[in-house]
Motif scaffolding. Sequence first.
Motif, short mmCIF file in Angstrom:
data_model
loop_
_atom_site.label_atom_id
_atom_site.label_comp_id
_atom_site.label_asym_id
_atom_site.label_seq_id
_atom_site.Cartn_x
_atom_site.Cartn_y
_atom_site.Cartn_z
N LYS A 132 0.84 -1.18 0.00
CA LYS A 132 0.00 0.00 0.00
C LYS A 132 0.89 1.25 0.00
O LYS A 132 2.06 1.12 0.31
N ASP B 94 -3.84 5.72 5.43
CA ASP B 94 -2.65 5.05 5.98
C ASP B 94 -3.04 3.84 6.83
O ASP B 94 -2.35 2.81 6.81
N ILE B 95 -4.11 3.93 7.57
CA ILE B 95 -4.44 2.88 8.55
C ILE B 95 -5.87 2.34 8.40
O ILE B 95 -6.08 1.13 8.46
N GLU C 95 -0.94 5.14 18.11
CA GLU C 95 0.52 5.20 18.16
C GLU C 95 0.91 6.35 19.06
O GLU C 95 0.24 7.39 19.06
N TYR D 214 5.34 11.88 3.06
CA TYR D 214 4.45 10.79 2.63
C TYR D 214 3.10 10.92 3.32
O TYR D 214 2.05 10.90 2.69
N ARG E 87 8.43 10.94 8.28
CA ARG E 87 7.58 10.49 7.16
C ARG E 87 6.52 11.53 6.83
O ARG E 87 5.51 11.21 6.20
N HIS F 193 -5.78 -1.42 6.96
CA HIS F 193 -5.56 -2.31 8.10
C HIS F 193 -6.83 -2.54 8.92
O HIS F 193 -7.22 -3.67 9.18
N GLN G 190 -1.58 -5.92 19.55
CA GLN G 190 -0.24 -5.51 19.96
C GLN G 190 -0.33 -4.34 20.91
O GLN G 190 -1.36 -3.64 20.89
N LYS H 281 -2.28 9.07 15.45
CA LYS H 281 -0.83 9.20 15.68
C LYS H 281 -0.66 10.17 16.84
O LYS H 281 -1.52 11.01 17.09
N ARG I 248 0.58 3.20 22.63
CA ARG I 248 0.70 2.44 21.38
C ARG I 248 -0.04 1.13 21.57
O ARG I 248 0.31 0.32 22.44
N PHE J 208 -6.58 1.66 16.64
CA PHE J 208 -5.12 1.70 16.41
C PHE J 208 -4.62 3.00 17.01
O PHE J 208 -5.11 4.08 16.69
N LYS K 57 -0.56 -10.57 11.10
CA LYS K 57 -0.39 -10.53 12.56
C LYS K 57 -1.06 -11.75 13.20
O LYS K 57 -2.14 -12.17 12.78
N HIS L 286 -0.11 -5.70 5.85
CA HIS L 286 0.65 -6.49 6.83
C HIS L 286 -0.16 -6.82 8.07
O HIS L 286 0.19 -7.71 8.82
N TYR L 287 -1.30 -6.15 8.27
CA TYR L 287 -2.14 -6.54 9.41
C TYR L 287 -2.67 -7.96 9.26
O TYR L 287 -2.91 -8.64 10.24
C1 BG6 Z 1 1.93 1.25 8.28
C2 BG6 Z 1 1.66 2.71 8.32
O1 BG6 Z 1 1.18 0.62 7.27
O2 BG6 Z 1 1.59 0.67 9.53
C3 BG6 Z 1 2.39 3.39 9.45
O3 BG6 Z 1 2.04 3.30 7.08
C4 BG6 Z 1 2.14 2.69 10.76
O4 BG6 Z 1 2.02 4.75 9.55
C5 BG6 Z 1 2.34 1.19 10.62
O5 BG6 Z 1 3.04 3.21 11.72
C6 BG6 Z 1 1.89 0.45 11.86
O6 BG6 Z 1 2.22 -0.90 11.76
P1 BG6 Z 1 2.38 -1.76 13.09
O7 BG6 Z 1 2.60 -3.15 12.58
O8 BG6 Z 1 3.51 -1.19 13.85
O9 BG6 Z 1 1.07 -1.60 13.83
#
Ligand code: BG6
Length: 482
Positions: free
Chosen positions: A157, A244-245, A225, A235, A232, A249, A370, A334, A339, A223, A191, A187-188
């Motif tokens: 993505k 982004d999320i 953080e 971007y 970044r 995800h 997480q 964010k 987190r 989610f 997990k 990538h979610y």
């Molecule tokens: C990414 C985002 O896809 O996922 C980031 O672009 C984010 O902004 C990250 O920090 C979070 O991934 P994870 O696995 O740390 O939750």
Amino acid sequence: VPEIGCLSIIVLGASGDLAKKKTFPALFHLYCQGFLPPNEVHIFGYARTKISDDELRNRISGYLVSERSASPSKDVSKFLQLIKYVSGSYDAAEGFQTLDKEISKHETSKNSLEGSSRRLFYLALPPSVYPSVCRMIRRYCMNKSNLGGWTRIVVEKPFGRDLGSAEELSSQIGKLFDEPQIYRIDHYLGKELVQNLLVLRFANRFFLPLWNRDNIDNVQIVFREDFGTEGRGGYFDEYGIIRDIIQNHLLQVLCLVAMEKPVSLKPEHIRDEKVKVLQSVLPIKDEEVVLGQYEGYRDDPTVPDHSNTPTFATVILRIHNERWEVPFILKAGKALNSRKAEIRVQFKDVPGDIFKCKKQGRNEFVIRLQPSEAMYMKLMVKQPGLEMSTVQSELDLSYRQRYQGVTIPEAYERLILDTIRGDQQHFVRRDELKAAWEIFTPLLHRIDNGEMNPIPYQAGSRGPAEADELLEKAGYVQTHGY
Ligand code: BG6
């Protein structure tokens, strides 16, 4: 049946951040676990920067070993020896012709052409160059062995900015590769606790009768953080927190929480059910959205002074089908106070409550993705002692305690292994991606046009207070400790 023959893994964008921090470390861990046997595998880095093999190796070596890998440094140097670097542009024949020559050389040198040739192209690149890179791969770098094998591409993505651009990208790539050759990574989906959702829902009698609107009041997928967009900003400002999320995800997680039972575990059966969920989501209402931007975000020199990009969003989605129509609250931010990524399934109050325990909180089932993977159920128990009073307590399955000594693989590691094995279950199909963009595109366009603006919030806080108010309106009852 394990496939035999040469495996070439080509990381395009090899000198970039994603490759350094995620792709190469994941490959390293697969190597250490024996999934990338050195007599079959070669890894190629490709990027525009003119550097030597050793320079690339030096750049990535510091990122390979993490707390979870007990690998001695001799593994690092052996792994690095598998990597070769080729430089070239992303839209000209020359670099890709050289790359093809290098791959073919390796295939011959491994003397394994009694087997097939497998070529995996990992595009750790911005989507603007996907079409040209795919064209070049198609033209110059496909598997040529007449003994079989395959060519696959992995894309990351952000896959487009909205429905129109994503569809355009999909159709360009779709002309060059067939769907079974395309692996769209979210990538979610790699997990551990996200993968556990199917088992949890469909292998437990407990949940079957409860998992619906008769019993569930609302679902939160959150989610957070505790850091901003450091490094970044450029971007991020182009995309914002929803792209982004949330659109990827969190929406993928929602699908797995809400979908019906698939016919089988075949990837197509699972993905068919996910698409149905996405297609059943009703249009988002403006009054069910809260956007935020943390104070200090615009101080980043790569962020425009008047940016209205949200770094926080709470959005309520409603799935229009027989099972649901309860609010699914998706929240991401964010620079918040912690987190964490978790799913909170909150149940309705007990009818005819004789204990008057409503104020103490509701039954809630929490899946913490997480940090520290866990699942716990908040429930009422009798306060131990002589009095007949109630207290909220937890049935707790904390992975660290329960599965001591078991290493939970990184999402990327698992997903790359799936691409080698040809398993698309945990990858996003084209129609799924389209349906996901359909949900968010009208809202994103309103934000892009400046019709909806984020509310400022303090970095390190819970986000805008309006988001908590929206949560309450949606029926969420705050429980102790949240
Ligand atoms: C990414 C985002 O896809 O996922 C980031 O672009 C984010 O902004 C990250 O920090 C979070 O991934 P994870 O696995 O740390 O939750």
